[in-house]
Design a protein around this motif. Structure first.
Motif, PDB file in Angstrom:
ATOM      1  N   GLU A  54      -7.191   5.142  -3.137  1.00  0.00           N
ATOM      2  CA  GLU A  54      -5.873   5.766  -3.163  1.00  0.00           C
ATOM      3  C   GLU A  54      -4.771   4.716  -3.181  1.00  0.00           C
ATOM      4  O   GLU A  54      -3.818   4.812  -3.972  1.00  0.00           O
ATOM      5  CB  GLU A  54      -5.708   6.688  -1.954  1.00  0.00           C
ATOM      6  CG  GLU A  54      -4.349   7.357  -1.874  1.00  0.00           C
ATOM      7  CD  GLU A  54      -4.203   8.274  -0.667  1.00  0.00           C
ATOM      8  OE1 GLU A  54      -3.158   8.217   0.001  1.00  0.00           O
ATOM      9  OE2 GLU A  54      -5.152   9.036  -0.395  1.00  0.00           O
ATOM     10  N   ASN A  55      -4.862   3.716  -2.331  1.00  0.00           N
ATOM     11  CA  ASN A  55      -3.857   2.654  -2.309  1.00  0.00           C
ATOM     12  C   ASN A  55      -3.755   1.958  -3.666  1.00  0.00           C
ATOM     13  O   ASN A  55      -2.654   1.655  -4.138  1.00  0.00           O
ATOM     14  CB  ASN A  55      -4.176   1.632  -1.220  1.00  0.00           C
ATOM     15  CG  ASN A  55      -3.886   2.152   0.178  1.00  0.00           C
ATOM     16  OD1 ASN A  55      -3.040   3.023   0.368  1.00  0.00           O
ATOM     17  ND2 ASN A  55      -4.572   1.609   1.165  1.00  0.00           N
ATOM     18  N   GLU A  56      -4.911   1.698  -4.292  1.00  0.00           N
ATOM     19  CA  GLU A  56      -4.912   1.005  -5.579  1.00  0.00           C
ATOM     20  C   GLU A  56      -4.275   1.862  -6.668  1.00  0.00           C
ATOM     21  O   GLU A  56      -3.423   1.380  -7.438  1.00  0.00           O
ATOM     22  CB  GLU A  56      -6.340   0.625  -5.956  1.00  0.00           C
ATOM     23  CG  GLU A  56      -6.936  -0.457  -5.065  1.00  0.00           C
ATOM     24  CD  GLU A  56      -8.408  -0.701  -5.342  1.00  0.00           C
ATOM     25  OE1 GLU A  56      -9.020   0.090  -6.099  1.00  0.00           O
ATOM     26  OE2 GLU A  56      -8.963  -1.679  -4.786  1.00  0.00           O
ATOM     27  N   TYR A  57      -4.686   3.114  -6.764  1.00  0.00           N
ATOM     28  CA  TYR A  57      -4.114   4.001  -7.781  1.00  0.00           C
ATOM     29  C   TYR A  57      -2.620   4.205  -7.561  1.00  0.00           C
ATOM     30  O   TYR A  57      -1.819   4.093  -8.511  1.00  0.00           O
ATOM     31  CB  TYR A  57      -4.829   5.355  -7.774  1.00  0.00           C
ATOM     32  CG  TYR A  57      -5.956   5.475  -8.759  1.00  0.00           C
ATOM     33  CD1 TYR A  57      -5.723   5.853 -10.082  1.00  0.00           C
ATOM     34  CD2 TYR A  57      -7.264   5.221  -8.386  1.00  0.00           C
ATOM     35  CE1 TYR A  57      -6.759   5.983 -10.995  1.00  0.00           C
ATOM     36  CE2 TYR A  57      -8.322   5.339  -9.293  1.00  0.00           C
ATOM     37  CZ  TYR A  57      -8.053   5.725 -10.598  1.00  0.00           C
ATOM     38  OH  TYR A  57      -9.095   5.840 -11.506  1.00  0.00           O
ATOM     39  N   PHE A  58      -2.218   4.509  -6.329  1.00  0.00           N
ATOM     40  CA  PHE A  58      -0.814   4.813  -6.066  1.00  0.00           C
ATOM     41  C   PHE A  58       0.076   3.596  -6.341  1.00  0.00           C
ATOM     42  O   PHE A  58       1.162   3.723  -6.900  1.00  0.00           O
ATOM     43  CB  PHE A  58      -0.638   5.303  -4.625  1.00  0.00           C
ATOM     44  CG  PHE A  58      -1.102   6.715  -4.388  1.00  0.00           C
ATOM     45  CD1 PHE A  58      -1.909   7.372  -5.298  1.00  0.00           C
ATOM     46  CD2 PHE A  58      -0.742   7.383  -3.225  1.00  0.00           C
ATOM     47  CE1 PHE A  58      -2.352   8.675  -5.070  1.00  0.00           C
ATOM     48  CE2 PHE A  58      -1.158   8.692  -3.003  1.00  0.00           C
ATOM     49  CZ  PHE A  58      -1.969   9.333  -3.920  1.00  0.00           C
ATOM     50  N   ASN A  65       0.815  -1.211   0.000  1.00  0.00           N
ATOM     51  CA  ASN A  65       0.000   0.000   0.000  1.00  0.00           C
ATOM     52  C   ASN A  65       0.851   1.264   0.000  1.00  0.00           C
ATOM     53  O   ASN A  65       0.466   2.299   0.550  1.00  0.00           O
ATOM     54  CB  ASN A  65      -0.984   0.010   1.172  1.00  0.00           C
ATOM     55  CG  ASN A  65      -2.010  -1.094   1.072  1.00  0.00           C
ATOM     56  OD1 ASN A  65      -2.483  -1.418  -0.024  1.00  0.00           O
ATOM     57  ND2 ASN A  65      -2.361  -1.699   2.200  1.00  0.00           N
ATOM     58  N   VAL A  66       2.017   1.168  -0.630  1.00  0.00           N
ATOM     59  CA  VAL A  66       2.945   2.291  -0.790  1.00  0.00           C
ATOM     60  C   VAL A  66       3.270   2.902   0.576  1.00  0.00           C
ATOM     61  O   VAL A  66       3.177   4.115   0.776  1.00  0.00           O
ATOM     62  CB  VAL A  66       2.391   3.360  -1.760  1.00  0.00           C
ATOM     63  CG1 VAL A  66       3.534   4.200  -2.337  1.00  0.00           C
ATOM     64  CG2 VAL A  66       1.600   2.742  -2.894  1.00  0.00           C
ATOM     65  N   ALA A  67       3.657   2.044   1.508  1.00  0.00           N
ATOM     66  CA  ALA A  67       4.018   2.481   2.855  1.00  0.00           C
ATOM     67  C   ALA A  67       5.534   2.579   2.995  1.00  0.00           C
ATOM     68  O   ALA A  67       6.286   2.140   2.131  1.00  0.00           O
ATOM     69  CB  ALA A  67       3.447   1.525   3.891  1.00  0.00           C
TER      70      ALA A  67
END
Length: 515
Positions: free
Chosen positions: A471-475, A230-232
């Motif tokens: 947001e998680n999916e797009y990023f 999740n781009v963390a």
């Protein structure tokens, strides 16, 4: 020592002792903070024996912490310590940690409400204020809360103020944020590189760590930079563009969500460039916390955004596994405009509220004022000379006793002060070699905080979960290259249509009243 079991003559003797001494504990704990406010109002603790004896019922989340044999939430020396210093009889109730918020709803629907409830959920707090189920506390804070007023900043009080009245006593977050950059210095030295400062210098280190065999084993088995699902674990990277995900920031007199700003698009483009050049861990989108830490500990990665306590976790394991591994903190990367930043925490960790049916809001404030003031050192650290001692001017923790007494922290965490010096003592006691306070200080210097300090709005309750998932999916797809960077503009449009505009309107209505 249980006050309920004392005979009258013993109670008389105890009162005499309290009159003759300042607050002391049955386990040798010492208070540590002066507790009278600048307005001359005595604290409930220092004058506890002169205040009316009252009984209150308190509901807290014990977090599943265990008690030593023979003890429970109503029979332990730390609760006795609070009772003795406030002249209160306190009955504690700890619902199961799992399903705690559901248990609170059951309690609120019952006909037998307590005097104090602690919740982590800001939406729950706001909901019951609007139902008229909680009572304002301004009068009692003014009268019995000098330490609360001193130790909780104005920004936090704003968050619990609704229609001009304070409806909760907040517990503060102990740290300003979580993430800072750490690097393998031995890898830098082997490659003849200096610690990076700018974002471009970071990129060159990332490239070298991915391509130039920094561990010297002749294999292509290292990553330039490691992230999590999740781009963390990217807060310092996007902080170089002056933003943080999901935060509200002021632009032209209005609050806007940083996730939809052009600067976020720039940050994603930077990360997508790393992915395109094969400089990232190729499995980063699958990295949960356990395997993320394993890759650090096993020597696969030499640069990552560390949690401030990772020096006692995967970094420690890395140096144990490889004695040549040397980790150092880095300056936060400076972006194209010289900006630096990382995710800053909100001020509030939880809410102490008083149901409208309670006849003892004054007693609740007396208890919380003691915990937040004179009692905080003992409740956080444990009893001196039992859990910890001072040796050569340094605090040394007996970890066996610390773990045995860990249940005390349910009480201490209920109403944490802001920037308490005891927190620094606690971190140092865990081992100076872990540089925990230095990590916290570095984070505090650049932490980006949310400009919206209110409780969650109604639209947030309806749309936030869906917007976060989107947001998680797009990023993720943008960074891995499944979507072009210009798909960010599509994300912004969808974010606004799917509830973002409604949330923004509510946030700015709050901002107009509180800025």
């Amino acid at each position: 020592m249980n006050m309920k079991r004392w005979k009258p003559v013993m109670a008389f003797l105890l009162i005499a002792v309290l009159l003759a001494t300042t607050a002391c504990s049955s386990g040798g704990g010492n208070s540590g903070n002066a507790s009278s406010g600048g307005d001359g109002v005595p604290s409930a603790s220092s004058e506890g024996d002169k205040l009316e004896k009252k009984s209150i019922k308190v509901v807290y989340n014990g977090g599943g912490r265990k008690f030593p044999d023979g003890m429970d939430e109503n029979n332990n020396p730390y609760l006795d310590y609070i009772k003795e210093n406030t002249n209160l009889d306190i009955a504690m109730q700890y619902p199961p940690a799992d399903g705690y918020q559901d248990a609170l709803n059951v309690i609120m629907a019952s006909g037998n409400l307590p005097d104090l409830i602690y919740t982590y959920d800001a939406s729950w707090f706001e909901n019951y204020v609007k139902q008229g189920a909680l009572q304002p506390l301004d009068e009692w804070i003014d009268k019995y809360g000098p330490d609360l007023k001193k130790n909780i900043p104005e920004e936090a009080w704003k968050t619990v103020t609704i229609d001009g009245k304070i409806y909760a006593i907040p517990s503060m977050n102990a740290e300003p944020g979580n993430e800072l950059m750490y690097v393998r210095k031995d890898w830098l030295d082997r490659l003849g590189m200096q610690p990076p400062k700018t974002l471009e210098e970071y990129r060159e280190v990332i490239r070298a760590f991915a391509q130039d065999d920094p561990d010297g084993n002749g294999k292509n088995d290292t990553y330039g930079y490691i992230m999590a699902e999740n781009v963390a674990r990217i807060a310092p990277v996007i902080g170089a563009f002056g933003v943080q995900r999901g935060m509200w920031t002021e632009r032209d007199g209005q609050l806007v969500n940083s996730s939809i700003l052009p600067e976020m698009k720039e940050a994603l483009a930077f990360l997508a460039g790393l992915q395109k050049d094969k400089l990232l861990d190729p499995e980063w989108m699958l990295n949960k916390e356990a395997n993320f830490s394993e890759k650090i500990a096993s020597g696969k990665a030499g640069l990552f955004s560390a949690f401030w306590y990772d020096t006692r976790g995967p970094i420690l394991t890395s140096t144990t596994n490889d004695p040549e591994a040397e980790w150092i903190p880095l300056e936060f990367p400076a972006g194209p405009e010289g900006k630096q930043g990382t995710m800053g925490y909100g001020y509030i960790a939880g809410y102490n509220v008083v149901p409208v049916t309670s006849k003892n809001p004054d007693a609740v404030v007396r208890m919380l004022n003691f915990i937040n003031g004179e009692g905080y050192r003992t409740l956080l650290l444990g009893f001196e000379n039992e859990v910890w001692t001072m040796e050569d001017g340094k605090m040394v923790t007996n970890f066996e006793k610390h773990n045995e007494h860990i249940y005390r922290q349910t009480l201490g965490e209920s109403v944490r002060p802001y920037n308490a010096p005891e927190e620094r003592d606690r971190r140092d006691s865990l081992g100076l070699e872990f540089n925990l306070n230095d990590n916290i200080d570095r984070i505090g210097e650049v932490a980006i905080r949310d400009a919206f300090l209110g409780v969650p709005t109604p639209a947030m309750g309806k749309y936030t979960a869906d917007l976060k998932k989107m947001e998680n999916e797009y990023f993720t797809k943008i960074v891995v290259g499944q979507l072009p960077i210009d798909a960010f503009d599509e994300f912004v449009s969808e974010w606004k249509k799917r509830g973002g505009d409604e949330i923004t309107a509510e946030v700015n209505a709050w901002y107009a009243e509180n800025k």
